[in-house]
Design a protein around this motif. Structure first.
Motif, PDB file in Angstrom:
ATOM      1  N   LEU A 131      43.087  44.021  60.197  1.00  0.00           N
ATOM      2  CA  LEU A 131      41.774  43.387  60.369  1.00  0.00           C
ATOM      3  C   LEU A 131      41.104  43.065  59.041  1.00  0.00           C
ATOM      4  O   LEU A 131      40.274  42.172  58.961  1.00  0.00           O
ATOM      5  CB  LEU A 131      40.862  44.298  61.199  1.00  0.00           C
ATOM      6  CG  LEU A 131      41.282  44.500  62.659  1.00  0.00           C
ATOM      7  CD1 LEU A 131      40.372  45.498  63.340  1.00  0.00           C
ATOM      8  CD2 LEU A 131      41.261  43.174  63.407  1.00  0.00           C
ATOM      9  N   TYR A 132      41.440  43.799  57.995  1.00  0.00           N
ATOM     10  CA  TYR A 132      40.796  43.568  56.706  1.00  0.00           C
ATOM     11  C   TYR A 132      41.853  43.102  55.713  1.00  0.00           C
ATOM     12  O   TYR A 132      42.818  43.803  55.450  1.00  0.00           O
ATOM     13  CB  TYR A 132      40.133  44.842  56.185  1.00  0.00           C
ATOM     14  CG  TYR A 132      39.605  44.704  54.768  1.00  0.00           C
ATOM     15  CD1 TYR A 132      38.510  43.896  54.491  1.00  0.00           C
ATOM     16  CD2 TYR A 132      40.214  45.363  53.707  1.00  0.00           C
ATOM     17  CE1 TYR A 132      38.035  43.753  53.201  1.00  0.00           C
ATOM     18  CE2 TYR A 132      39.747  45.232  52.418  1.00  0.00           C
ATOM     19  CZ  TYR A 132      38.658  44.429  52.162  1.00  0.00           C
ATOM     20  OH  TYR A 132      38.196  44.281  50.876  1.00  0.00           O
ATOM     21  N   THR A 133      41.666  41.898  55.210  1.00  0.00           N
ATOM     22  CA  THR A 133      42.600  41.335  54.242  1.00  0.00           C
ATOM     23  C   THR A 133      41.955  41.343  52.860  1.00  0.00           C
ATOM     24  O   THR A 133      40.921  40.705  52.653  1.00  0.00           O
ATOM     25  CB  THR A 133      42.978  39.892  54.628  1.00  0.00           C
ATOM     26  OG1 THR A 133      43.511  39.894  55.948  1.00  0.00           O
ATOM     27  CG2 THR A 133      44.019  39.345  53.673  1.00  0.00           C
ATOM     28  N   HIS A 134      42.549  42.075  51.939  1.00  0.00           N
ATOM     29  CA  HIS A 134      42.003  42.151  50.584  1.00  0.00           C
ATOM     30  C   HIS A 134      42.677  41.084  49.725  1.00  0.00           C
ATOM     31  O   HIS A 134      43.902  41.034  49.632  1.00  0.00           O
ATOM     32  CB  HIS A 134      42.252  43.531  49.980  1.00  0.00           C
ATOM     33  CG  HIS A 134      41.775  43.657  48.572  1.00  0.00           C
ATOM     34  ND1 HIS A 134      40.433  43.706  48.252  1.00  0.00           N
ATOM     35  CD2 HIS A 134      42.446  43.719  47.402  1.00  0.00           C
ATOM     36  CE1 HIS A 134      40.309  43.809  46.933  1.00  0.00           C
ATOM     37  NE2 HIS A 134      41.520  43.818  46.407  1.00  0.00           N
ATOM     38  N   VAL A 135      41.879  40.231  49.120  1.00  0.00           N
ATOM     39  CA  VAL A 135      42.401  39.148  48.287  1.00  0.00           C
ATOM     40  C   VAL A 135      41.906  39.326  46.858  1.00  0.00           C
ATOM     41  O   VAL A 135      40.705  39.445  46.619  1.00  0.00           O
ATOM     42  CB  VAL A 135      41.945  37.766  48.822  1.00  0.00           C
ATOM     43  CG1 VAL A 135      42.500  36.661  47.950  1.00  0.00           C
ATOM     44  CG2 VAL A 135      42.400  37.593  50.259  1.00  0.00           C
ATOM     45  N   SER A 136      42.830  39.365  45.937  1.00  0.00           N
ATOM     46  CA  SER A 136      42.480  39.477  44.522  1.00  0.00           C
ATOM     47  C   SER A 136      42.853  38.162  43.836  1.00  0.00           C
ATOM     48  O   SER A 136      44.026  37.784  43.782  1.00  0.00           O
ATOM     49  CB  SER A 136      43.243  40.644  43.879  1.00  0.00           C
ATOM     50  OG  SER A 136      42.907  40.750  42.514  1.00  0.00           O
ATOM     51  N   LEU A 137      41.852  37.447  43.330  1.00  0.00           N
ATOM     52  CA  LEU A 137      42.074  36.127  42.752  1.00  0.00           C
ATOM     53  C   LEU A 137      41.927  36.160  41.241  1.00  0.00           C
ATOM     54  O   LEU A 137      41.042  36.837  40.704  1.00  0.00           O
ATOM     55  CB  LEU A 137      41.066  35.128  43.329  1.00  0.00           C
ATOM     56  CG  LEU A 137      41.047  34.956  44.852  1.00  0.00           C
ATOM     57  CD1 LEU A 137      39.930  34.003  45.247  1.00  0.00           C
ATOM     58  CD2 LEU A 137      42.379  34.451  45.341  1.00  0.00           C
ATOM     59  N   SER A 138      42.766  35.382  40.591  1.00  0.00           N
ATOM     60  CA  SER A 138      42.613  35.218  39.153  1.00  0.00           C
ATOM     61  C   SER A 138      41.464  34.246  38.889  1.00  0.00           C
ATOM     62  O   SER A 138      41.002  33.547  39.794  1.00  0.00           O
ATOM     63  CB  SER A 138      43.906  34.668  38.546  1.00  0.00           C
ATOM     64  OG  SER A 138      44.124  33.333  38.999  1.00  0.00           O
ATOM     65  N   PHE A 139      40.996  34.205  37.641  1.00  0.00           N
ATOM     66  CA  PHE A 139      39.892  33.315  37.282  1.00  0.00           C
ATOM     67  C   PHE A 139      40.264  31.858  37.524  1.00  0.00           C
ATOM     68  O   PHE A 139      39.464  31.070  38.057  1.00  0.00           O
ATOM     69  CB  PHE A 139      39.512  33.522  35.816  1.00  0.00           C
ATOM     70  CG  PHE A 139      38.364  32.654  35.356  1.00  0.00           C
ATOM     71  CD1 PHE A 139      37.078  32.874  35.822  1.00  0.00           C
ATOM     72  CD2 PHE A 139      38.596  31.608  34.483  1.00  0.00           C
ATOM     73  CE1 PHE A 139      36.024  32.073  35.414  1.00  0.00           C
ATOM     74  CE2 PHE A 139      37.548  30.798  34.061  1.00  0.00           C
ATOM     75  CZ  PHE A 139      36.254  31.031  34.531  1.00  0.00           C
ATOM     76  N   GLU A 189      42.458  30.661  39.702  1.00  0.00           N
ATOM     77  CA  GLU A 189      42.513  30.393  41.136  1.00  0.00           C
ATOM     78  C   GLU A 189      41.108  30.239  41.711  1.00  0.00           C
ATOM     79  O   GLU A 189      40.865  29.390  42.569  1.00  0.00           O
ATOM     80  CB  GLU A 189      43.254  31.527  41.851  1.00  0.00           C
ATOM     81  CG  GLU A 189      44.757  31.541  41.578  1.00  0.00           C
ATOM     82  CD  GLU A 189      45.426  32.779  42.127  1.00  0.00           C
ATOM     83  OE1 GLU A 189      46.628  32.712  42.417  1.00  0.00           O
ATOM     84  OE2 GLU A 189      44.745  33.818  42.250  1.00  0.00           O
ATOM     85  N   THR A 190      40.177  31.048  41.211  1.00  0.00           N
ATOM     86  CA  THR A 190      38.795  30.949  41.670  1.00  0.00           C
ATOM     87  C   THR A 190      38.211  29.580  41.327  1.00  0.00           C
ATOM     88  O   THR A 190      37.524  28.955  42.145  1.00  0.00           O
ATOM     89  CB  THR A 190      37.932  32.048  41.030  1.00  0.00           C
ATOM     90  OG1 THR A 190      38.493  33.322  41.349  1.00  0.00           O
ATOM     91  CG2 THR A 190      36.501  31.996  41.541  1.00  0.00           C
ATOM     92  N   LEU A 191      38.494  29.084  40.122  1.00  0.00           N
ATOM     93  CA  LEU A 191      38.002  27.771  39.711  1.00  0.00           C
ATOM     94  C   LEU A 191      38.589  26.663  40.584  1.00  0.00           C
ATOM     95  O   LEU A 191      37.877  25.727  40.976  1.00  0.00           O
ATOM     96  CB  LEU A 191      38.350  27.514  38.239  1.00  0.00           C
ATOM     97  CG  LEU A 191      37.546  28.309  37.208  1.00  0.00           C
ATOM     98  CD1 LEU A 191      38.030  27.977  35.803  1.00  0.00           C
ATOM     99  CD2 LEU A 191      36.050  28.005  37.331  1.00  0.00           C
ATOM    100  N   LYS A 192      39.878  26.749  40.905  1.00  0.00           N
ATOM    101  CA  LYS A 192      40.507  25.729  41.740  1.00  0.00           C
ATOM    102  C   LYS A 192      39.841  25.660  43.108  1.00  0.00           C
ATOM    103  O   LYS A 192      39.624  24.591  43.660  1.00  0.00           O
ATOM    104  CB  LYS A 192      41.997  26.028  41.894  1.00  0.00           C
ATOM    105  CG  LYS A 192      42.809  25.768  40.626  1.00  0.00           C
ATOM    106  CD  LYS A 192      44.275  26.089  40.847  1.00  0.00           C
ATOM    107  CE  LYS A 192      45.078  25.835  39.569  1.00  0.00           C
ATOM    108  NZ  LYS A 192      46.510  26.162  39.739  1.00  0.00           N
ATOM    109  N   ILE A 193      39.503  26.829  43.651  1.00  0.00           N
ATOM    110  CA  ILE A 193      38.847  26.867  44.963  1.00  0.00           C
ATOM    111  C   ILE A 193      37.459  26.244  44.873  1.00  0.00           C
ATOM    112  O   ILE A 193      37.044  25.455  45.719  1.00  0.00           O
ATOM    113  CB  ILE A 193      38.753  28.305  45.484  1.00  0.00           C
ATOM    114  CG1 ILE A 193      40.153  28.842  45.765  1.00  0.00           C
ATOM    115  CG2 ILE A 193      37.900  28.382  46.748  1.00  0.00           C
ATOM    116  CD1 ILE A 193      40.181  30.308  46.088  1.00  0.00           C
ATOM    117  N   LEU A 194      36.719  26.586  43.807  1.00  0.00           N
ATOM    118  CA  LEU A 194      35.357  26.082  43.647  1.00  0.00           C
ATOM    119  C   LEU A 194      35.331  24.569  43.517  1.00  0.00           C
ATOM    120  O   LEU A 194      34.378  23.909  43.945  1.00  0.00           O
ATOM    121  CB  LEU A 194      34.693  26.731  42.429  1.00  0.00           C
ATOM    122  CG  LEU A 194      34.374  28.226  42.560  1.00  0.00           C
ATOM    123  CD1 LEU A 194      33.854  28.771  41.238  1.00  0.00           C
ATOM    124  CD2 LEU A 194      33.349  28.457  43.669  1.00  0.00           C
TER     125      LEU A 194
END
Length: 211
Positions: free
Chosen positions: A155-163, A165-170
């Protein structure tokens, strides 16, 4: 055995003592705790726990098939759903714009099943990540669900993103969620057996990225 009795077969003693009991002693009769369990289901359970590996079912697929036939023989038809993008589903893999779509897809199957069998409620089982769409469906359709069964739920998915990857999403278009993140697949999480680890790493249906 635990699902049927509510406890492991050998709950007492140190770890070495329990391991020795598993190797040398038959499990206590299931009927001691659950006299209502059908004998043929007890037989399936005991075969899964056989001391000699050759005497057990040889794959999870065999167990699934035997249990499915057992349920059907006892008047409990079973419908297995392919989550979109997995298994035989031809939908895009790893991407779902709205997780409520899962619930709507389950409802289509549920309504068809209820109509086929002339009943108004069903049990829904969600395993691992499947616990999420199963729970969403049960929450959205309480009148259709007689019981919700969650086995090893994720039920809980922990996601650790690099900086980066975070920029690409934004910088992707707002609300589309089209950027696929790598989905880590460590075979050690699922098995200790080398042949199973090799299968997990080579499985063509393994999900390696998700939005």
């Amino acid at each position: 055995y635990y699902l049927l009795t509510g406890h492991p077969p050998f709950p007492d003693g140190t770890l070495p003592q329990r391991l020795m009991k598993h190797q040398k002693h038959p499990p206590p009769p299931i009927s001691k705790d659950r006299p209502d369990v059908p004998p043929d289901l007890v037989k399936i359970c005991l075969k899964m726990m056989a001391k000699k590996p050759a005497a057990r079912f040889q794959s999870a697929r065999q167990v699934s098939g035997v249990l499915t036939r057992w349920l059907a023989a006892h008047g409990h038809p079973v419908y297995a759903l392919d989550r979109r993008g997995s298994g035989l589903s031809l939908a895009p893999r790893g991407d779902c714009k709205n997780f409520l779509d899962w619930s709507r897809e389950i409802r289509l199957v549920a309504e068809d099943a209820l109509k086929r069998h002339g009943t108004d409620q069903l049990y829904i089982l969600g395993h691992c990540f499947g616990a999420i769409p199963a729970t969403v469906f049960a929450d959205e359709n309480p009148g259709l669900v007689k019981g919700l069964i969650l086995t090893t739920p994720g039920l809980y998915t922990h996601v650790s993103l690099s900086f980066s990857e975070t920029l690409k999403i934004l910088f992707t278009l707002a609300g589309r969620g089209d950027y696929l993140l790598p989905a880590p697949l460590d075979a050690d999480w699922f098995s200790e057996l080398p042949e199973y680890k090799a299968f997990i790493l080579q499985d063509p249906l393994a999900l390696t990225a998700a939005s």
